[in-house]
Design a protein around this motif. Structure first.
Motif, PDB file in Angstrom:
ATOM      1  N   TRP A 230       0.820  -1.205   0.000  1.00 41.24           N
ATOM      2  CA  TRP A 230       0.000   0.000   0.000  1.00 41.24           C
ATOM      3  C   TRP A 230       0.864   1.270   0.000  1.00 41.24           C
ATOM      4  CZ3 TRP A 230      -4.802   0.705  -1.363  1.00 41.24           C
ATOM      5  CH2 TRP A 230      -5.688  -0.383  -1.313  1.00 41.24           C
ATOM      6  N   ILE A 361     -13.588   7.590  -1.825  1.00 41.65           N
ATOM      7  CA  ILE A 361     -12.872   6.342  -1.542  1.00 41.65           C
ATOM      8  C   ILE A 361     -12.959   5.400  -2.744  1.00 41.65           C
ATOM      9  CG2 ILE A 361     -12.895   4.250  -0.117  1.00 41.65           C
ATOM     10  CD1 ILE A 361     -13.829   6.061   2.221  1.00 41.65           C
ATOM     11  N   TYR A 362     -14.142   5.319  -3.333  1.00 43.35           N
ATOM     12  CA  TYR A 362     -14.354   4.483  -4.521  1.00 43.35           C
ATOM     13  C   TYR A 362     -13.411   4.889  -5.650  1.00 43.35           C
ATOM     14  CZ  TYR A 362     -16.587   4.127  -9.159  1.00 43.35           C
ATOM     15  OH  TYR A 362     -16.837   3.989 -10.504  1.00 43.35           O
ATOM     16  N   LEU A 365      -9.612   4.152  -4.822  1.00 41.96           N
ATOM     17  CA  LEU A 365      -9.303   2.722  -4.915  1.00 41.96           C
ATOM     18  C   LEU A 365      -9.156   2.299  -6.379  1.00 41.96           C
ATOM     19  CD1 LEU A 365     -11.547   1.053  -2.179  1.00 41.96           C
ATOM     20  CD2 LEU A 365      -9.043   1.037  -2.291  1.00 41.96           C
ATOM     21  N   PHE A 390      -4.207  -6.630  -1.012  1.00 42.62           N
ATOM     22  CA  PHE A 390      -5.464  -7.091  -0.430  1.00 42.62           C
ATOM     23  C   PHE A 390      -5.293  -8.366   0.401  1.00 42.62           C
ATOM     24  CE2 PHE A 390      -6.672  -4.411  -4.015  1.00 42.62           C
ATOM     25  CZ  PHE A 390      -7.561  -3.544  -3.382  1.00 42.62           C
TER      26      PHE A 390
END
Length: 469
Positions: A230, A361-362, A365, A390
């Motif tokens: 990340w 956030i969508y 990502l 993930f």
């Protein structure tokens, strides 16, 4: 290669060009002689890094200028369309040969099991950008949206103008045609352009370079952790934004210094609330180029659903392929094409009802996953990185190395995230009316220049990502 964020450019090339430019006379207010000064400076700038391909660029410019004369001369006749087609063939043919020949040869070899030798040609710097600029001139001329440029030196100045030559923004001839004939030079415009340039320099040197170093460290790390994965992609996400927007800031600033008005290329894309909005804010000159010269001529959205889907996917295939001769770039382009279709047909109503934070956030990502495909050289490596992000391919949530770098770069992460929003600009606007700003702003700009210079003298990581496209 002579880059904006280099000591040579900042303290030798640019000051000399500025002095020569402003001592060049403007008889009867015409900037023709100053155009020649800029053209010579641009030839030196490009030849500094690409002397081999300088003649190629000059030849392409004069061929397309000549074709432009013929497009105008035979307007309304078949010969006009013929010379437009020849312009497209020459421009796209040169781009395709240098940028994509080895890609096609490699894949032919791979799938047919023959062994055609690769050409291994070096990619001319900025060819994707100046090719699109020359083609926009030819197409607009054929459509009657601009007048023919009969002076080959002015046309060459437009194409080779060094502030935007290497990595954009993609400047259309119609937007600068008037400025090639007459433009205003004032102390206020020069000062404003200088400030914009220095702010862009600081974004590049103080944020983009450091984020790029961190992204490289975490990408190459032997630690297999979620946190490391990340940190890599967040650092790269900030790196590519500040890298490219910084170049655009510097290009726009220098354009203003020399009397040109280049259009904005970024509008805080990481604040977007949908992927559709993101691409209205990111690399605006490229998105609008494909919209105006490919998407709309294909019929846009004023056609059947199946043709609309084809138009979107075709445009985004080209967008991905424009960025690089690799399957990862093609996949990246189609990835966005599919997402835009999904938003159009399924998610639009849901997004309208969702909170702004959920939408944000969508988008982030989706964008960060996209940057994984964009940055990694093949899809298998991209899949491995996504698996770590993930939790499917990571050995741990966090390790000593990732925690160390998180502590070391946390403040910079916060600064970069805030800097990618309009918040600093809004704060600055509130203080603009203060009398003290007359003193504070020059000191602030001078401090940015001094600190950036210190980092350039001391540092080594200083590439521009979009130079390779």
């Amino acid at each position: 290669m002579l880059v904006f964020s280099s000591i040579t450019f900042l303290y030798y090339f640019l000051p000399i060009v500025v002095v020569l430019y402003f001592i060049t006379p403007m008889p009867n207010g015409s900037p023709k002689l100053r155009n020649i000064t800029l053209l010579v400076a641009s030839i030196v700038f490009y030849g500094w890094g690409e002397p081999i391909y300088l003649l190629l660029m000059v030849a392409e410019i004069f061929i397309l200028w000549f074709f432009g004369l013929k497009i105008d001369k035979y307007r309304g006749k078949f010969k006009s369309k013929l010379f437009l087609i020849l312009s497209l063939v020459v421009g796209l043919g040169i781009l395709g040969f240098f940028k994509y020949a080895d890609f096609f040869l490699y894949n032919v070899n791979r799938f047919t099991h023959i062994n055609i030798p690769l050409l291994r040609l070096a990619l001319p710097i900025g060819i994707s950008f100046y090719t699109f600029q020359t083609l926009s001139y030819s197409i607009d001329l054929y459509w009657g949206k601009t007048k023919v440029q009969k002076n080959p030196l002015d046309f060459a100045t437009y194409v080779m103008l060094f502030p935007q030559l290497i990595a954009g923004p993609i400047v259309r001839y119609v937007d600068v045609a008037a400025k090639l004939k007459t433009r205003e030079h004032t102390l206020e415009r020069f000062s404003s352009g200088s400030r914009r340039f220095i702010v862009g320099l600081a974004k590049k040197v103080l944020i983009s370079n450091l984020m790029g170093e961190l992204a490289q460290i975490m990408y190459q790390s032997q630690e297999s952790s979620m946190l490391g994965a990340w940190m890599y992609i967040i650092a790269y996400t900030l790196h590519i934004y500040f890298d490219f927007s910084a170049y655009s800031d510097m290009a726009i600033g220098m354009g203003r210094m020399f009397g040109f008005n280049f259009l904005e290329n970024f509008n805080y894309p990481y604040t977007a609330k949908s992927i559709t909005e993101f691409w209205r804010k990111w690399h605006i000159s490229l998105s609008s180029w494909f919209r105006d010269y490919v998407y709309i001529p294909l019929g846009g959205n004023r056609t059947s659903r199946s043709r609309f889907i084809f138009n979107i996917l075709f445009v985004w295939f080209l967008t991905g392929f424009w960025h690089g001769a690799g399957w990862n770039f093609i996949f990246w382009g189609l990835y966005y094409g599919m997402l835009l279709l999904i938003e159009k047909f399924f998610l639009e109503k849901l997004l309208n009802k969702a909170s702004k934070w959920l939408k944000h956030i969508y988008v982030m990502l989706i964008v960060m996953v996209g940057w994984v495909f964009f940055d990694t050289p093949n899809l298998l490596m991209a899949k491995n990185t996504l698996a770590k992000m993930f939790g499917f391919g990571a050995d741990m949530i966090a390790g000593e190395e990732s925690l160390y770098y998180l502590r070391s770069y946390l403040v910079l992460f916060i600064i970069a995230i805030i800097g990618s929003t309009p918040f600093p600009k809004r704060i600055a606007a509130k203080f603009e009316s203060m009398k003290a700003m007359v003193i504070i702003e020059p000191l602030y700009i001078a401090a940015l220049l001094i600190i950036s210079t210190a980092f350039l003298v001391d540092g080594s990581f200083n590439p521009f990502i979009y130079f390779r496209f």
